[in-house]
Motif scaffolding. Structure first.
Motif, PDB file in Angstrom:
ATOM      1  N   TYR A 299       0.849  -1.185   0.000  1.00  0.00           N
ATOM      2  CA  TYR A 299       0.000   0.000   0.000  1.00  0.00           C
ATOM      3  C   TYR A 299       0.889   1.241   0.000  1.00  0.00           C
ATOM      4  O   TYR A 299       1.881   1.290   0.731  1.00  0.00           O
ATOM      5  N   PRO A 300       0.517   2.261  -0.807  1.00  0.00           N
ATOM      6  CA  PRO A 300       1.293   3.504  -0.775  1.00  0.00           C
ATOM      7  C   PRO A 300       1.078   4.191   0.575  1.00  0.00           C
ATOM      8  O   PRO A 300       0.002   4.108   1.162  1.00  0.00           O
ATOM      9  N   ILE A 301       2.117   4.856   1.041  1.00  0.00           N
ATOM     10  CA  ILE A 301       2.037   5.523   2.338  1.00  0.00           C
ATOM     11  C   ILE A 301       2.698   6.890   2.210  1.00  0.00           C
ATOM     12  O   ILE A 301       3.782   7.003   1.641  1.00  0.00           O
ATOM     13  N   LYS A 302       2.022   7.919   2.703  1.00  0.00           N
ATOM     14  CA  LYS A 302       2.553   9.275   2.597  1.00  0.00           C
ATOM     15  C   LYS A 302       2.089  10.114   3.776  1.00  0.00           C
ATOM     16  O   LYS A 302       0.899  10.163   4.089  1.00  0.00           O
ATOM     17  N   CYS A 303       3.035  10.768   4.432  1.00  0.00           N
ATOM     18  CA  CYS A 303       2.711  11.748   5.458  1.00  0.00           C
ATOM     19  C   CYS A 303       3.086  13.106   4.890  1.00  0.00           C
ATOM     20  O   CYS A 303       4.230  13.333   4.516  1.00  0.00           O
ATOM     21  N   ASP A 304       2.115  13.969   4.769  1.00  0.00           N
ATOM     22  CA  ASP A 304       2.354  15.317   4.258  1.00  0.00           C
ATOM     23  C   ASP A 304       1.550  16.288   5.110  1.00  0.00           C
ATOM     24  O   ASP A 304       0.995  15.918   6.144  1.00  0.00           O
ATOM     25  N   ILE A 305       1.471  17.520   4.678  1.00  0.00           N
ATOM     26  CA  ILE A 305       0.808  18.536   5.489  1.00  0.00           C
ATOM     27  C   ILE A 305      -0.683  18.240   5.682  1.00  0.00           C
ATOM     28  O   ILE A 305      -1.263  18.598   6.712  1.00  0.00           O
ATOM     29  N   LEU A 306      -1.302  17.546   4.741  1.00  0.00           N
ATOM     30  CA  LEU A 306      -2.710  17.175   4.903  1.00  0.00           C
ATOM     31  C   LEU A 306      -2.886  16.157   6.031  1.00  0.00           C
ATOM     32  O   LEU A 306      -3.835  16.227   6.815  1.00  0.00           O
ATOM     33  N   VAL A 307      -1.955  15.234   6.129  1.00  0.00           N
ATOM     34  CA  VAL A 307      -1.983  14.260   7.225  1.00  0.00           C
ATOM     35  C   VAL A 307      -1.666  14.958   8.543  1.00  0.00           C
ATOM     36  O   VAL A 307      -2.312  14.704   9.566  1.00  0.00           O
ATOM     37  N   LEU A 308      -0.690  15.861   8.532  1.00  0.00           N
ATOM     38  CA  LEU A 308      -0.363  16.607   9.748  1.00  0.00           C
ATOM     39  C   LEU A 308      -1.564  17.398  10.259  1.00  0.00           C
ATOM     40  O   LEU A 308      -1.785  17.503  11.469  1.00  0.00           O
ATOM     41  N   GLU A 309      -2.342  17.926   9.337  1.00  0.00           N
ATOM     42  CA  GLU A 309      -3.543  18.662   9.731  1.00  0.00           C
ATOM     43  C   GLU A 309      -4.536  17.743  10.456  1.00  0.00           C
ATOM     44  O   GLU A 309      -5.105  18.107  11.483  1.00  0.00           O
ATOM     45  N   ARG A 310      -4.712  16.548   9.935  1.00  0.00           N
ATOM     46  CA  ARG A 310      -5.604  15.578  10.597  1.00  0.00           C
ATOM     47  C   ARG A 310      -5.076  15.206  11.981  1.00  0.00           C
ATOM     48  O   ARG A 310      -5.839  15.059  12.930  1.00  0.00           O
ATOM     49  N   ILE A 311      -3.756  15.045  12.070  1.00  0.00           N
ATOM     50  CA  ILE A 311      -3.137  14.727  13.355  1.00  0.00           C
ATOM     51  C   ILE A 311      -3.413  15.851  14.354  1.00  0.00           C
ATOM     52  O   ILE A 311      -3.832  15.594  15.485  1.00  0.00           O
ATOM     53  N   GLN A 312      -3.194  17.090  13.943  1.00  0.00           N
ATOM     54  CA  GLN A 312      -3.443  18.217  14.844  1.00  0.00           C
ATOM     55  C   GLN A 312      -4.909  18.315  15.239  1.00  0.00           C
ATOM     56  O   GLN A 312      -5.215  18.628  16.383  1.00  0.00           O
ATOM     57  N   ASP A 313      -5.803  18.052  14.293  1.00  0.00           N
ATOM     58  CA  ASP A 313      -7.233  18.105  14.608  1.00  0.00           C
ATOM     59  C   ASP A 313      -7.596  17.134  15.718  1.00  0.00           C
ATOM     60  O   ASP A 313      -8.389  17.458  16.604  1.00  0.00           O
ATOM     61  N   LYS A 314      -7.034  15.942  15.683  1.00  0.00           N
ATOM     62  CA  LYS A 314      -7.395  14.937  16.689  1.00  0.00           C
ATOM     63  C   LYS A 314      -6.528  15.006  17.934  1.00  0.00           C
ATOM     64  O   LYS A 314      -7.030  14.928  19.049  1.00  0.00           O
TER      65      LYS A 314
END
Length: 143
Positions: A15-30
Motif C-alpha cells: 500500500y502507498p504511504i505518505k505523510c504530508d501537510i494534509l496528514v499533519l492537519e488531521r493529526i493536529q485536529d485529533k
C-alpha cells in the motif's frame, strides 16, 4: 508531480504511504499537538515532576521512558497515511482501490513496535526539506 511515495506491506499486499501537510492537519485536529501524536507512536511517556511539569535533562530534552506504542495512534497513522498515499498515486495516474482503516488494521501482520517504526519514519520524512531552492527564495533574490 509529487515526491516519490513509499510503500508498506501488510499481509503480502503493498500500500502507498505518505505523510504530508494534509496528514499533519488531521493529526493536529485529533491530537492537538504533533508531539503528543509522536509520543503515542513511539510509546514514549514523559516523566513528570511534583508540580506536574515535564522533566527535562541538562540539554532541555524531555526525560521519560519508552513502552508500547498506543494502538489507537498506530491505527490512525496507518489509515491516514495510506489514504493519502492512495490519493496521491491516483493523481499520478495509478489505479488503486480505496481501503478502509479497519481493513488495513486487520491486515497488520507485524508487531506494534515494528509498525510504529515504519510509521514514525514516514512521519519524520514529512519534516525534511524537499526542495532547498524554493521559488519564493528565487523571487526574493531577483527583486
Amino acid at each position: 508531480m509529487f515526491e516519490k511515495t513509499n510503500y508498506i506491506e501488510l499481509s503480502g499486499e503493498k500500500y502507498p504511504i505518505k505523510c504530508d501537510i494534509l496528514v499533519l492537519e488531521r493529526i493536529q485536529d485529533k491530537y492537538e499537538d504533533l508531539s503528543e501524536f509522536e509520543n503515542g507512536l513511539n510509546g514514549f511517556t514523559p516523566a513528570v515532576d511534583e508540580n506536574g511539569e515535564y522533566k527535562r535533562n541538562e540539554e532541555g530534552r524531555l526525560v521519560g521512558f519508552y513502552g508500547e506504542p498506543k494502538i489507537e495512534t498506530l491505527r490512525d497513522a496507518l489509515e491516514w497515511m495510506v489514504q493519502e498515499g492512495i490519493e496521491i498515486e491516483r493523481e499520478n495516474g495509478k489505479e488503486i482501490q480505496e481501503v478502509s482503516g479497519k481493513t488495513l488494521t486487520r491486515k497488520v501482520d507485524m508487531a506494534p513496535k515494528e509498525l510504529a517504526e515504519i510509521l514514525h519514519a514516514e512521519f519524520a520524512r514529512c519534516f525534511r526539506r524537499k526542495n532547498p531552492k524554493t521559488t519564493q527564495r528565487e523571487k526574493k533574490g531577483k527583486e
